[in-house]
Write a protein that holds these residues in place. Structure first.
Motif, short mmCIF file in Angstrom:
data_model
loop_
_atom_site.label_atom_id
_atom_site.label_comp_id
_atom_site.label_asym_id
_atom_site.label_seq_id
_atom_site.Cartn_x
_atom_site.Cartn_y
_atom_site.Cartn_z
N ARG A 1 81.06 27.56 140.50
CA ARG A 1 79.96 26.68 140.13
C ARG A 1 78.92 27.44 139.32
NH1 ARG A 1 80.07 21.92 143.20
NH2 ARG A 1 77.85 21.55 142.79
N HIS A 2 78.48 26.83 138.26
CA HIS A 2 77.46 27.39 137.39
C HIS A 2 76.09 26.97 137.93
CE1 HIS A 2 76.27 28.92 133.34
NE2 HIS A 2 75.24 28.07 133.49
N ALA B 1 76.83 16.10 133.81
CA ALA B 1 77.78 16.84 134.64
C ALA B 1 78.62 15.90 135.48
CB ALA B 1 77.03 17.83 135.53
N ARG C 1 81.23 14.17 133.33
CA ARG C 1 82.32 15.05 132.91
C ARG C 1 83.02 15.72 134.09
NH1 ARG C 1 79.43 18.13 127.76
NH2 ARG C 1 78.88 16.23 126.62
N ARG C 2 82.55 15.42 135.30
CA ARG C 2 83.10 16.03 136.51
C ARG C 2 83.03 17.55 136.43
NH1 ARG C 2 88.72 12.93 136.86
NH2 ARG C 2 88.22 12.13 134.81
N THR C 3 81.87 18.06 135.98
CA THR C 3 81.64 19.49 135.86
C THR C 3 80.79 19.96 137.04
OG1 THR C 3 81.65 19.33 133.44
CG2 THR C 3 80.67 21.31 134.40
N LEU D 1 78.19 21.77 139.27
CA LEU D 1 76.96 22.40 138.84
C LEU D 1 76.01 22.53 140.01
CD1 LEU D 1 75.39 23.33 136.21
CD2 LEU D 1 74.36 21.05 136.21
N THR E 1 79.19 16.24 142.71
CA THR E 1 79.45 17.07 141.52
C THR E 1 78.30 18.04 141.29
OG1 THR E 1 80.70 15.26 140.50
CG2 THR E 1 79.94 17.02 139.05
N LEU F 1 76.24 22.49 129.20
CA LEU F 1 77.47 22.06 129.87
C LEU F 1 78.71 22.16 128.99
CD1 LEU F 1 76.10 18.94 131.77
CD2 LEU F 1 76.66 21.17 132.71
N LEU G 1 81.10 24.77 129.92
CA LEU G 1 81.60 24.65 131.29
C LEU G 1 82.63 23.55 131.44
CD1 LEU G 1 78.16 24.84 133.13
CD2 LEU G 1 79.64 26.72 132.40
N THR G 2 82.75 22.70 130.43
CA THR G 2 83.66 21.57 130.50
C THR G 2 84.91 21.90 129.71
OG1 THR G 2 81.74 20.12 130.59
CG2 THR G 2 83.87 19.08 130.17
N ARG H 1 90.23 18.89 128.32
CA ARG H 1 91.22 18.31 129.22
C ARG H 1 92.43 17.85 128.43
NH1 ARG H 1 88.70 17.44 134.12
NH2 ARG H 1 86.42 17.41 134.05
#
Length: 918
Positions: free
Chosen positions: A7-8, A30, A33-35, A37, A121, A476, A479-480, A483
């Motif tokens: 995790r960022h 986030a 994008r399901r990132t 955080l 998330t 972000l 981090l993404t 896909r």
């Protein structure tokens, strides 16, 4: 087994407007994008969102930008206005100026909602302390040193610290050290000594004690005169707060210019002039002044010209050389600020009253000397030779050139930050801090006031919210991960791919099925789909469509903005096309443009059942305004093969066939659909119309009553089916049955929102017109159950028609005229059909029956443009009949009744015909 992604951590220093807007964008992006955080907000304030600007509780302190320009979201400008409507201000408009405290509450609430929706998330932590230092660690992370002795490790840091504090360098030494000098007026408790009311001793009327009372008030400060140094927006707010009888507030600045006021009635927007990309400042100056002159000649107002420059200001500032920027600040800086950063009209009016009463006096110049007097006051000498005695001197000169708190000093000391151009703010590139060599260092970012040197105009919410969105994208994007398309994407019920995961796809399929059956729960199912996957474009678009078309409890602009964001980030061509279709539908593009997009979408994707449902006018959707029944029928026939024998196209076709008067075919198609799916609301609706239009009122009443009690229990538009039963009872001239039906199934409380307007309100009016309702018609109760926004500012012509009917039934002329005014500025159908309809209904309420009949008769040929069914639009024909009789035009009324009876048997119409005088 794949390890969980690391995790960022992003730390935001400052939880005022800039920090809150950044946190909102980070949470939502986030989650979409399901990132994963971790987000940490560092600020000692008790509540996020307030900062310095929005912590004031003084109701006289209003925003300097209308509510329509203060949304948290660049792509949803009405968000703040809608929030105000939902939180106690239902009549607010985009041009109104809300209080600063309310805006702080809005920021806090919006952040809270974003945190809730991003749960799972994004993990959000709030630290009630100050950050006093920032340094890079050996492993490349950033360490924030906190005032409570703790430290915080983060991967990225956002400095949302707001404007720099005033320095007070302009003040003579004797004034800076005086206890009556206030350098930070917004600090907690800074104004306590000034805001108390006048001392009671001044009111005792004893002349012998008057001089002592004045001296005491100066000593304790409660009634003393005040000198504000600066005449900008801070001085304006303080002048309002400090204004009271017996006190003079002096305001001093080099120019003596107060901010200009916003216009009471803004002129039309203007486009920016050509030639803005001028090679020199002098050329640009001439272009802008010519543009302002054109605005004054065209509109009598300079404001539209200045406002048209707003989207270009940062680019123009960057295009100037350092010397030209400095020249602009010297010559036009003060003039620009007073005209660009304006005050609310009510604020300007209050200031004008204070100046007229001499309680506010504005001076031009500076302070050359200040001497403390024995009574505690300060004798101030101005550069123009004037001497003022003030109990307090307050620094309102605005932000300093660069931030100077301990955190920023630590960055300047290590070279991680350097002053910006002309010493304004700090040096940045796209919000990231630069060092002395112009290079980006550690991932430390800022926004708002610290970027003044880079952008010049950067302190208002309309600019900061754009910066916040851009900053979230910067933070972000790395981090993404890209896909890869899933090997097996889930499908909807008709074989179309869905860009989401299996759980959200299942919820979407449930929602779609309920829409096609006209069953309750579609909105909840789509809401569950986007809760499971906030980045699912189709789910957001479906919610926007249901809210716009069906009156579902959805924030339509918000859902649409989410759909557009998601479509840009993760969607296939079909999904992007559907989002575009819904966008055109909601934004009220011309009917032809909207129709073209939807028909093109269906040509490419005939199995898109939700798009097909939206194209055809039915119980659920108004359909395309300019799509005639024959073309709609051919559209359904062309797309039917894509459904492989599914019952849905047959149910749509059944409704269209009855609209064409082909009742036998309609009944056969409806029966075929119901044999496969007994709960098909579209098929039942078609059959209800067949019975009504063909005059089979007894059979229609009994069959539909049985269905409503059985398979129809879960119908989302159950009230509409009850309305159909009541229409049969009305036609059968059974007023007692109509009344029982209304109170049992259609009265407010049982039906609310648009459905109450369309069904309950129109039934009451029709019963009243035919003398089938004795006593008071409870139309006002219906209107009370519908949001005023829907009644007076409806999104569609179909809703507007029924709003006009309900307002006429209630005799509310004022609201009827407000609806007319709204329609005059809405889409073409509302302008061309609803406006004259409101005027005819108003004539009816005022008993100008000849005029009402003339207007209604002229509208009958074009009434189909509003959408809906012939049975729904029939309410206008029945109103015309009433107006004709009331006007004494019995021959015309007789002809109209004969035409109605030719269409179908109705005992009520026969009674009305028999009652007409020969």
């Amino acid at each position: 087994m794949n390890p969980a992604p690391e995790r960022h951590t992003v730390a935001i220093v400052g939880a005022g407007a800039a920090g809150t807007l950044t946190a909102v964008q980070l949470c939502e992006t986030a989650a979409r994008r399901r990132t994963p955080l971790d987000l940490v907000l560092v600020d000692p304030a008790p509540e996020a969102g307030r900062g310095t600007a929005y912590a004031t509780t003084d109701p006289r302190h209003r925003l300097n930008v209308p509510a329509g320009g203060m949304s948290c979201y660049p792509d949803d400008p009405g968000h703040f206005t809608r929030w105000l409507c939902r939180h106690g201000e239902p009549t607010v408009r985009g041009g109104d100026f809300a209080t600063r405290y309310r805006y702080g509450a809005y920021l806090a609430d919006t952040l809270g909602q974003a945190i809730v929706h991003a749960h799972g998330t994004v993990a959000v932590q709030r630290l009630r302390t100050r950050a006093e230092g920032c340094a890079r660690t050996p492993d490349g992370r950033l360490e924030l040193r906190l005032a409570d002795g703790e430290s915080l490790l983060a991967d990225s840091v956002v400095l949302a610290t707001g404007p720099a504090a005033t320095t007070g360098d302009w003040a003579p030494p004797g004034l800076r050290t005086s206890e009556r000098f206030i350098g930070s007026p917004w600090a907690p408790g800074a104004l306590d000594g000034l805001l108390a009311g006048p001392d009671a001793r001044a009111k005792d009327g004893a002349e012998g004690r008057a001089e002592d009372g004045v001296r005491d008030r100066v000593r304790d400060g409660a009634g003393a005169d005040v000198l504000l140094v600066g005449t900008g927006l801070t001085a304006v707010d303080l002048a309002l707060s400090l204004d009271r009888p017996g006190r003079t507030v002096h305001a001093l600045s080099r120019t003596g210019l107060l901010p200009q006021a916003h216009a009471l009635s803004p002129a039309p927007a203007m486009a920016a002039p050509e030639g803005l990309d001028a090679p020199t400042l002098s050329t640009l100056r001439r272009t802008v002044y010519r543009h302002i002159g054109h605005a004054v000649r065209a509109h009598g107002d300079w404001r539209p010209a200045l406002d048209s420059l707003r989207p270009h200001t940062a680019r123009l500032w960057r295009s100037l050389t350092p010397e030209e920027r400095a020249a602009f600040l010297r010559r036009e800086g003060a003039l620009w600020n007073t005209h660009r950063h304006r005050m609310a009209p009510t604020t300007a009016e209050s200031l004008a009253r204070a100046r007229t009463a001499r309680r506010l006096r504005v001076h031009t110049g500076g302070i050359t000397d200040a001497v403390a007097r024995p009574d505690g006051s300060v004798l101030v000498t101005l550069s123009n030779g004037l001497h003022l005695t003030a109990g307090w001197v307050i620094d309102c000169t605005g932000p300093g050139p660069r931030p100077e708190d301990p955190l920023w000093r630590s960055l300047f000391d290590t070279g991680a930050a350097v002053p910006g151009p002309l010493g304004l703010g700090v040096a940045t590139r796209d919000g990231r801090l630069l060092d002395a060599e112009g290079r980006t260092g550690p991932p430390v970012f800022t926004l708002g006031a610290p970027r003044r040197g880079e952008l010049w105009e950067t302190t208002a919410v309309p600019e900061i919210r754009v910066q916040a969105a851009d900053l979230a994208e910067q933070l972000l994007a790395p981090l993404t991960p890209l896909r890869r398309p899933a090997r097996r994407r889930p499908l909807d019920a008709h074989g179309l791919h869905l860009s989401t995961h299996a759980e959200a796809a299942a919820a979407h399929r449930t929602g779609l099925e309920r829409v096609l059956k006209v069953r309750a729960g579609a909105e909840d199912a789509f809401a569950r789909a986007v809760a499971l996957d906030p980045g699912f474009a189709l789910g957001h678009a479906a919610l926007a469509l249901l809210g716009h078309e069906c009156g579902a409890d959805v924030d339509v602009p918000r859902a649409l903005a989410d759909a557009q964001r998601c479509a840009r980030e993760r969607a296939d061509e079909r999904e992007r096309s559907f989002v575009d279709v819904v966008t055109r539908r909601v934004h009220g593009d011309t009917p032809d443009a909207g129709a073209g997009a939807l028909l093109g979408h269906l040509a490419a994707h005939p199995a898109d059942a939700l798009a097909l449902a939206a194209a055809v006018p039915t119980i659920a959707f108004s359909g395309l305004n300019d799509l005639d029944t024959a073309y709609a029928s051919s559209l359904v026939e062309r797309t039917s093969p894509a459904y492989d024998g599914h019952w849905f196209p047959a149910s749509l076709l059944a409704f269209l066939r009855q609209e064409q008067g082909r009742y036998d075919e309609a009944a056969e198609l409806a029966g075929r659909a119901l044999a496969v799916e007994p709960a098909s609301g579209h098929a039942v609706h078609a059959l209800a119309h067949v019975h009504y239009e063909s005059g089979a009122h007894e059979r229609g009443r009994d069959w539909l009553d049985a269905w409503v009690s059985g398979h129809g229990r879960g119908a989302v538009h159950r009230a509409h089916f009850s309305w159909h039963i009541a229409l049969h009872e009305l036609a059968l001239d059974d007023p007692a049955a109509v009344r029982r039906r209304w109170f049992a199934q259609l009265a407010p409380g049982r039906v609310t929102g648009v459905r109450a307007l369309v069904d309950s309100g129109s039934l009451l009016w029709r019963a009243r017109l035919s003398d089938s309702w004795q006593g008071r018609v409870p139309a006002a109760d219906v209107l009370d159950s519908v949001a005023r926004e829907i009644v007076e500012r409806p999104a569609t012509a179909f809703t507007a028609l029924h709003a006009a009917v309900a307002l006429t039934a209630a005799g509310d002329l004022a609201a009827l005229r407000r609806l007319r005014d709204h329609a005059a500025g809405a889409d073409p159908v509302q302008r061309e059909v609803v406006v004259p309809l409101c005027e005819a209904f108003a004539a009816l309420v005022e008993e100008r029956f000849h005029e009402a009949a003339r207007g209604l008769d002229a509208l009958l040929p074009v009434l189909g443009r509003v959408g809906g069914s012939a049975a729904q639009r029939e309410v206008v024909e029945e109103t015309l009949l009433y107006a004709l009789v009331a006007a004494g035009r019995c021959d015309a009324a007789r002809r109209l009744l004969d035409t109605r009876l030719d269409r179908g048997h109705a005992p009520r119409d026969r009674r009305l015909l028999a009652a007409l005088p020969e």
